[in-house]
Design an enzyme around this catalytic site. Structure first.
Site: not given
Length: 511
Positions: A222, A452, A480
């Site tokens: 991320s 995602d 995710h």
């Protein structure tokens, strides 16, 4: 006010091993301009919590790298030794955020990487500057942060729709954002100017050298992909291997990121609703209903909470639409949360009990108990606002909320408004250094997941395309990030790249 703060398919067969690019560096070379910091040693000792085999240390870095002999801040680091004898070196990891703790992330070693990777690397995590056990940034106290996250601005139709705020509602959003930034200026006036990712990457290079690694091996998820991209941009010849999983698009400013993120959450929401409707206990409808019907049922429920808040058995907080939205948003980060969110929706829609939804929202915002938050929200906003220029006029955020509402009617507007503090962030703190293309770096792996929520797949495509040596690996799935999320093909490719520097041939695809 109410805000939501938030970010080519290849096949494992037929890989070729690549030699790391660039000439070998002496580990301490990157510290040469930092005076006595080059002479530091990591004094490893027992950790305060976590696995017994972990060891912890701290090291110092300049608050401002333009003044290396000036004020210093502290970075906390944790290490789990490799489980095998044939050790390649250190694998640095970051879970994202901004505001996530790499220090705590290491505690979950068996989840983060495969057994094969654990055998070959010491797993190392650190809290970036401004976060957790490193010198932390603090802004609002817990009670005021509760209001900042969970308060509601006045909407035109009274249902909490943040794409149509009244003039008073917009003024309330502006006031809350200004107060947040003013609190940062009061509590951390110097640190808030120096928490951007360009500095985090420099701190990571100091750690690489202190660990004795000639080149960096790194796994970032991320927001952690942004750290990795900044590192490659500044130190391309010190890269061994970077896995950037769940990528952030480096070409977008914070407001554009928030609007684009709405598309990811809408895709993830529809996947959650579609799955829910196949189950007998789905509170959003049943097998005969369409996804549109289920989304409409959720939207209607959230609108009711704006008029008739839910109760909870935890504390005296009122569970309005903002808090209920956050609880549902939790489902969109991982399929593993779907069952719990269904439970929370059932409690709320049948009995008016929003306790589970409140708990889920608290977990998203690191509210560890009923009295206090971790500092991750302050760090998240500070880093986001420091990493790229954002519009300075409130009208841009009004328009963005409307645009995001078209892409994601339920979550989009609050995502856009979540970027508003950046309109008031000190301009001297903002990085504007151009694209991140890392010329001269060896091949860099970018992993993207098709559905995602927090980092849309298009961002992985953008980052892989922006990096001169970037290549994209795709997981077709929900949730995710992609590595260690149930796709054996993706996992094998990541492992082979980290251990043997194998890069899949062009045109290959995970089946």
């Amino acid at each position: 006010m109410a805000v939501t703060l938030t970010g080519t398919v290849l096949l494992v067969s037929g890989c070729t091993a690549l030699t790391p690019g660039g000439g070998a560096q002496e580990p301490a070379e990157s510290l040469g301009a930092l005076g006595d910091l080059a002479e530091q040693e990591l004094d490893w000792g027992p950790c305060d919590g976590g696995p017994s085999e972990a060891e912890c240390a701290t090291y110092e870095v300049p608050l401002d790298y333009d003044e290396p002999e000036g004020e210093r801040i502290e970075i906390a680091v944790k290490r789990m030794a490799a489980t095998g004898d044939d050790v390649i070196g250190s694998l640095l990891v970051n879970p994202g955020g901004p505001g996530g703790s790499g220090y705590d992330f290491v505690d979950h070693a068996s989840f983060i990487v495969s057994e094969q990777v654990r055998e070959r690397f010491d797993l190392v995590g650190f809290d970036p500057r401004g976060v957790g056990r490193s010198t932390p940034i603090t802004c609002l106290p817990a009670e005021e942060l509760d209001d900042f996250i969970g308060g509601e601005a006045e909407s035109a139709d009274g249902d909490g729709d943040m794409s149509e705020l009244t003039e008073a509602g917009v003024a309330d959003m502006e006031e809350g954002s200004r107060e947040f930034v003013e609190a940062c200026q009061a509590n951390a006036p110097d640190l808030m100017l120096n928490v951007g990712t360009v500095n985090v990457a420099r701190d990571m290079d100091v750690l690489r050298a202190l660990l004795g690694d000639e080149k960096l091996t790194y796994l970032g998820a991320s927001y952690g992909t942004h750290i990795g991209a900044h590192y490659a941009e500044q130190f391309p010849d010190r890269v061994r291997a970077l896995v950037l999983d769940g990528a952030v698009d480096p070409t977008l400013d914070q407001l554009d990121l928030s609007v684009a993120q709405a598309t990811g959450f809408e895709t993830a929401l529809r996947a959650f609703v579609e799955d829910c409707l196949t189950r007998t206990d789905c509170p959003l409808g049943g097998n005969g209903d369409s996804v549109e019907d289920g989304v409409a049922a959720l939207d209607g429920f959230l609108a009711r909470t704006a008029r008739e808040p839910l109760h909870n058995s935890m504390d005296d907080r009122e569970i309005n639409r903002a808090r209920a939205e956050l609880g549902v948003l939790a489902a969109l980060y991982s399929e593993s949360w779907w069952e719990r969110v269904r439970e929370g929706l059932d409690d709320a829609m049948s009995d008016g009990d929003g306790t589970v939804l409140l708990q889920l929202g608290d977990e998203l915002y690191s509210r560890g108990d009923t009295q206090e938050y971790e500092n991750s929200t302050a760090a998240l906003i500070a880093v986001n606002c420091s990493d790229s220029p954002s519009p300075r006029g409130v009208e841009a955020y009004v328009e963005a909320a409307e645009e995001a509402g078209e892409e994601s009617p339920i979550f989009g507007p609050s995502l856009a408004w979540g970027a508003l503090p950046c309109a008031f962030w000190p301009e001297e703190a903002v990085y504007d250094g151009g694209p991140l293309d890392a010329p001269g770096a060896p091949p860099i792996m970018v992993v993207g997941t098709t559905r995602d929520s927090a980092t849309p797949y298009a961002w992985a495509e953008a980052l892989a395309g922006a990096l001169e040596s970037g290549f994209l690996v795709t997981r077709d799935g929900d949730g995710h990030t992609g590595y260690r999320m149930g796709d054996a093909c993706v996992d094998r490719m990541v492992d082979a790249y980290l251990i043997d520097l194998e890069v899949p041939r062009d045109g290959m695809a995970c089946a």
